[in-house]
Write a protein that holds these residues in place. Structure first.
Motif, short mmCIF file in Angstrom:
data_model
loop_
_atom_site.label_atom_id
_atom_site.label_comp_id
_atom_site.label_asym_id
_atom_site.label_seq_id
_atom_site.Cartn_x
_atom_site.Cartn_y
_atom_site.Cartn_z
N GLU A 57 5.21 -19.41 0.98
CA GLU A 57 5.15 -18.19 0.17
C GLU A 57 4.85 -16.98 1.04
OE1 GLU A 57 3.64 -20.21 -4.04
OE2 GLU A 57 2.44 -18.67 -3.07
N ALA A 58 5.37 -15.83 0.63
CA ALA A 58 5.15 -14.57 1.36
C ALA A 58 4.20 -13.68 0.58
CB ALA A 58 6.47 -13.85 1.60
N ASN A 59 3.33 -13.02 1.30
CA ASN A 59 2.42 -12.03 0.73
C ASN A 59 2.81 -10.66 1.26
OD1 ASN A 59 -0.05 -13.73 -0.53
ND2 ASN A 59 0.72 -14.75 1.30
N LYS A 60 3.04 -9.72 0.37
CA LYS A 60 3.49 -8.39 0.79
C LYS A 60 2.33 -7.41 0.83
CE LYS A 60 6.50 -4.50 -0.49
NZ LYS A 60 7.48 -3.96 -1.47
N LEU A 61 2.12 -6.83 2.01
CA LEU A 61 1.18 -5.73 2.17
C LEU A 61 2.01 -4.47 2.41
CD1 LEU A 61 -1.67 -4.53 2.59
CD2 LEU A 61 -1.46 -5.16 4.99
N ALA A 62 1.80 -3.45 1.60
CA ALA A 62 2.60 -2.23 1.72
C ALA A 62 1.70 -1.00 1.73
CB ALA A 62 3.61 -2.14 0.58
N ILE A 63 2.20 0.05 2.39
CA ILE A 63 1.51 1.33 2.47
C ILE A 63 2.35 2.36 1.73
CG2 ILE A 63 0.57 3.10 4.00
CD1 ILE A 63 0.42 0.96 6.19
N TYR A 64 1.74 3.06 0.79
CA TYR A 64 2.44 4.05 -0.02
C TYR A 64 1.81 5.42 0.12
CZ TYR A 64 4.71 0.19 -2.54
OH TYR A 64 5.45 -0.92 -2.85
N ASN A 65 2.65 6.45 -0.02
CA ASN A 65 2.14 7.80 -0.22
C ASN A 65 1.67 7.88 -1.66
OD1 ASN A 65 2.22 10.65 -1.12
ND2 ASN A 65 2.98 11.06 0.94
N HIS A 66 0.39 8.08 -1.86
CA HIS A 66 -0.18 8.00 -3.21
C HIS A 66 0.34 9.11 -4.11
CE1 HIS A 66 -2.98 6.95 -6.34
NE2 HIS A 66 -3.55 8.14 -6.31
N GLU A 67 0.67 10.27 -3.55
CA GLU A 67 1.10 11.40 -4.36
C GLU A 67 2.56 11.32 -4.77
OE1 GLU A 67 -0.07 14.47 -1.69
OE2 GLU A 67 -2.16 14.48 -2.35
N THR A 68 3.43 10.81 -3.87
CA THR A 68 4.85 10.73 -4.18
C THR A 68 5.29 9.35 -4.64
OG1 THR A 68 5.50 10.12 -1.91
CG2 THR A 68 5.28 12.48 -2.41
N GLY A 69 4.47 8.32 -4.35
CA GLY A 69 4.83 6.96 -4.70
C GLY A 69 5.80 6.29 -3.75
N SER A 70 6.20 6.99 -2.68
CA SER A 70 7.18 6.43 -1.74
C SER A 70 6.52 5.41 -0.82
CB SER A 70 7.82 7.54 -0.91
OG SER A 70 6.84 8.24 -0.18
N GLU A 71 7.27 4.37 -0.50
CA GLU A 71 6.78 3.33 0.39
C GLU A 71 6.97 3.76 1.85
OE1 GLU A 71 7.27 -1.20 -0.28
OE2 GLU A 71 8.76 -0.69 1.25
N ILE A 72 5.91 3.72 2.62
CA ILE A 72 5.96 4.16 4.02
C ILE A 72 6.21 2.98 4.95
CG2 ILE A 72 4.62 5.22 5.88
CD1 ILE A 72 3.11 6.79 3.70
N ALA A 73 5.55 1.86 4.69
CA ALA A 73 5.71 0.67 5.53
C ALA A 73 5.37 -0.57 4.72
CB ALA A 73 4.81 0.76 6.76
N LYS A 74 5.93 -1.71 5.12
CA LYS A 74 5.60 -2.96 4.45
C LYS A 74 5.56 -4.10 5.46
CE LYS A 74 10.32 -4.21 3.07
NZ LYS A 74 11.21 -4.56 1.94
N TYR A 75 4.75 -5.09 5.15
CA TYR A 75 4.57 -6.24 6.03
C TYR A 75 4.59 -7.50 5.17
CZ TYR A 75 2.55 -2.28 8.54
OH TYR A 75 2.34 -1.05 9.09
N ASN A 76 5.45 -8.45 5.51
CA ASN A 76 5.51 -9.71 4.80
C ASN A 76 4.71 -10.74 5.60
OD1 ASN A 76 7.18 -9.08 2.52
ND2 ASN A 76 8.88 -8.83 3.97
N ILE A 77 3.58 -11.12 5.04
CA ILE A 77 2.64 -12.00 5.73
C ILE A 77 2.77 -13.41 5.17
CG2 ILE A 77 0.22 -12.36 6.30
CD1 ILE A 77 -0.20 -9.34 5.75
#
Length: 225
Positions: A57-77
């Motif tokens: 199974e994969a666990n997704k860790l993601a970083i978002y701009n809180h104000e715009t909701g856009s995804e900046i980066a993601k990591y599948n762990i």
């Protein structure tokens, strides 16, 4: 048939980041991560995630701009790659996201120090090189410092010289490692830099300009630290 008990092991990820001025949010498998009771954060961002990893199974860790909701980066762990994510570094500035640790070096009074990173090396030049050589010079050609390996993933070690002017520019020439050949094309690749006493942490960027590409060094991370 499937085994009733899944193969598991503990997962630990230490996160050390920085963002200014954007407010960020970390989400782990879609759930906002709380840091000191907050689910959005800016400036220094540090926390540790502890969880269980199921094999397959994969666990997704993601970083978002809180104000715009856009995804900046993601990591599948996953169970198999967790060792690659023991410590996760990032540095978020307007228009640029670095996946590296940034620390302002100590530079004595009256000295100038430079560090470089080149995260988009090859994006417009087309080079397959992972690093380049840099020679830092004054306008008159005097060599101030040499950087044998300027790469994509981390800042170089700091090189320090005596301050000679608060306003005079310096120039970084970029070559293939171990040579005096431009790292791409045939013309001299020269980046004009502002210098100030103390630490200068410069992000080099290839950019399109007037139908061709150039290298700029307009972002000084030390201004944010």
């Amino acid at each position: 048939m499937e085994a009733y008990d899944k193969i598991q092991k503990p997962g630990e990820v230490t996160i050390k980041g920085f963002s200014k001025p954007d407010v960020l949010q970390l989400r782990f498998n879609g759930v906002p991560v709380s840091i000191n009771g907050n689910t959005s954060y800016t400036n220094q961002i540090e926390t540790e995630l502890d969880f269980v990893l199921d094999k397959g199974e994969a666990n997704k860790l993601a970083i978002y701009n809180h104000e715009t909701g856009s995804e900046i980066a993601k990591y599948n762990i996953t169970y198999d790659n967790i060792d690659d994510y023991k410590t996760l570094y990032f540095f978020n500035l307007p228009g640029i996201f670095l996946q590296t640790y940034v620390e302002k070096p100590q530079v004595n009074f009256g000295k100038v120090g430079f560090e470089f990173i080149f995260p988009n090396l090859g994006e417009y030049s087309g080079t397959s090189l992972k690093e380049v050589k840099g020679i830092l010079k004054r306008e008159n050609g005097t060599v101030l410092a040499e950087f044998e390996s300027i790469g994509k993933d981390r800042f170089t070690e700091v090189k320090i010289y005596n301050s000679f002017s608060a306003s005079a520019p310096v120039f970084l020439e970029l070559y293939k490692p171990g040579t005096t050949e431009p790292y791409a094309g045939t013309g001299l690749i020269q980046v004009k830099l502002k210098q100030h006493t103390g630490a200068n942490l410069i992000v080099l960027q290839e950019k399109p300009e007037n139908g061709t590409w150039v290298v700029r060094g307009d972002i000084d991370v030390s201004e944010y630290l």
